[in-house]
Design an enzyme around this catalytic site. Structure first.
Site, PDB file in Angstrom:
ATOM      1  N   CYS A   1       0.141   3.844   2.761  1.00 31.98           N
ATOM      2  CA  CYS A   1       0.609   3.338   4.060  1.00 31.98           C
ATOM      3  C   CYS A   1       2.070   3.719   4.284  1.00 31.98           C
ATOM      4  O   CYS A   1       2.463   4.131   5.379  1.00 31.98           O
ATOM      5  CB  CYS A   1       0.461   1.820   4.128  1.00 31.98           C
ATOM      6  SG  CYS A   1      -1.238   1.226   4.016  1.00 31.98           S
TER       7      CYS A   1
ATOM      8  N   CYS B   1       0.838  -1.214   0.000  1.00 28.99           N
ATOM      9  CA  CYS B   1       0.000   0.000   0.000  1.00 28.99           C
ATOM     10  C   CYS B   1       0.870   1.261   0.000  1.00 28.99           C
ATOM     11  O   CYS B   1       1.569   1.534   0.983  1.00 28.99           O
ATOM     12  CB  CYS B   1      -0.920  -0.037   1.223  1.00 28.99           C
ATOM     13  SG  CYS B   1      -1.747   1.514   1.585  1.00 28.99           S
TER      14      CYS B   1
END
Length: 291
Positions: free
Chosen positions: A36, A33
């Protein structure tokens, strides 16, 4: 307090239990991600800044059961938990909101001494306002000038009022499933609700016909004391253990007035995600497996 990196469900439960009554901030992330990775330095920075807060970084691909229990569907997701109650949820790499919420809730921890008894006065229970999806809040037969959103605001001059007759039909959606313990409903003595019919987990918003004819999960005939500042409407807690929406039907008021008014509604309980993970059966795979 340094970030604790969690890579299996058992480790999460140990760290979560060790946190005790401290504020816990959980970063649900995935290695693939991009957002993230972008917000990771902010989470690390906050962990070094707030000594009394527990910061857990949970890899969703290695902690499938934890992710499922807390209903995490997007990464990153940040949960703020104290005394096994979810206080706030952030979806997405929103650095400023993350900073502000950690600061706000860490101050609450200091002011309240991390007590398990919240401001609602019922041990283990909290005001569930943070779990109400205000954007999905609806009310049939509300006045244009006095709408349902006002019953969740602090301004004492604002209130909800019905339009052309005493009936009100309020639909409340929650951000996650909750356990509903009781209600506080403050209203004028003559204009306040008299009959209260509660429905939960309706597949779609009810209309007045279905609210009149349907079987509620619980019904009350309220007194004027029940709708005072010190009133409390206790529910059959066992019937409200997994609630994702609540419908409140009010057909009449205390003084048989033309309209019904409500000044404030407080929903008291806790989130379903407070349940200890050991009480859940494994949803897939074997302990320690990645998903």
């Amino acid at each position: 307090m340094p970030v604790q990196h969690i890579d299996n469900d058992a480790a999460f439960q140990l760290s979560f239990n060790d946190a005790g009554s401290s504020l816990v901030v959980i970063d649900f992330f995935a290695t693939w991600c991009g957002p993230c990775h972008a917000i990771a330095p902010v989470f690390e920075e906050l962990s070094n800044q707030y000594e009394g807060v527990v910061f857990l970084k949970v890899d969703v691909d290695k902690c499938f059961e934890t992710k499922t229990i807390y209903g995490v569907r997007a990464m990153p997701t940040f949960l703020f938990i104290r005394n096994e109650t979810t206080l706030h949820k952030i979806q997405g790499a929103k650095a400023e909101e993350l900073r502000n919420k950690v600061h706000e809730l860490s101050l609450d921890s200091s002011a309240n001494g991390s007590s398990s008894e919240s401001s609602v006065g019922i041990p283990g229970m909290v005001d569930l306002l943070s779990q109400v999806n205000i954007s999905q809040l609806t009310c049939l037969n509300e006045s244009d000038d006095h709408t349902v959103k006002y019953i969740f605001e602090e301004n004492s001059d604002l209130y909800l009022e019905s339009d052309c007759d005493p009936e009100l039909l309020i639909s409340v959606e929650f951000n996650q499933n909750i356990k509903l313990h009781s209600l506080k409903l403050v209203a004028p003595h003559d204009f306040g609700p008299k009959t209260l019919r509660l429905f939960i987990n309706q597949p779609h918003n009810m209309d007045f016909d279905s609210a009149r004819d349907g079987k509620p999960i619980q019904e009350f005939s309220l007194t004027k004391d029940d709708i005072s500042e010190n009133g409390l409407i206790n529910l059959r807690f066992v019937k409200f253990q997994n609630v994702h929406n609540l419908t409140i039907f009010i057909p009449d008021n205390q003084g048989d007035e033309e309209t019904t008014k409500i000044e404030k509604l407080t929903l008291i309980g806790k989130t379903v995600a407070t349940t200890n993970m050991s009480e859940f059966k494994r949803v897939a795979g074997k302990e320690g497996e990645s998903h």
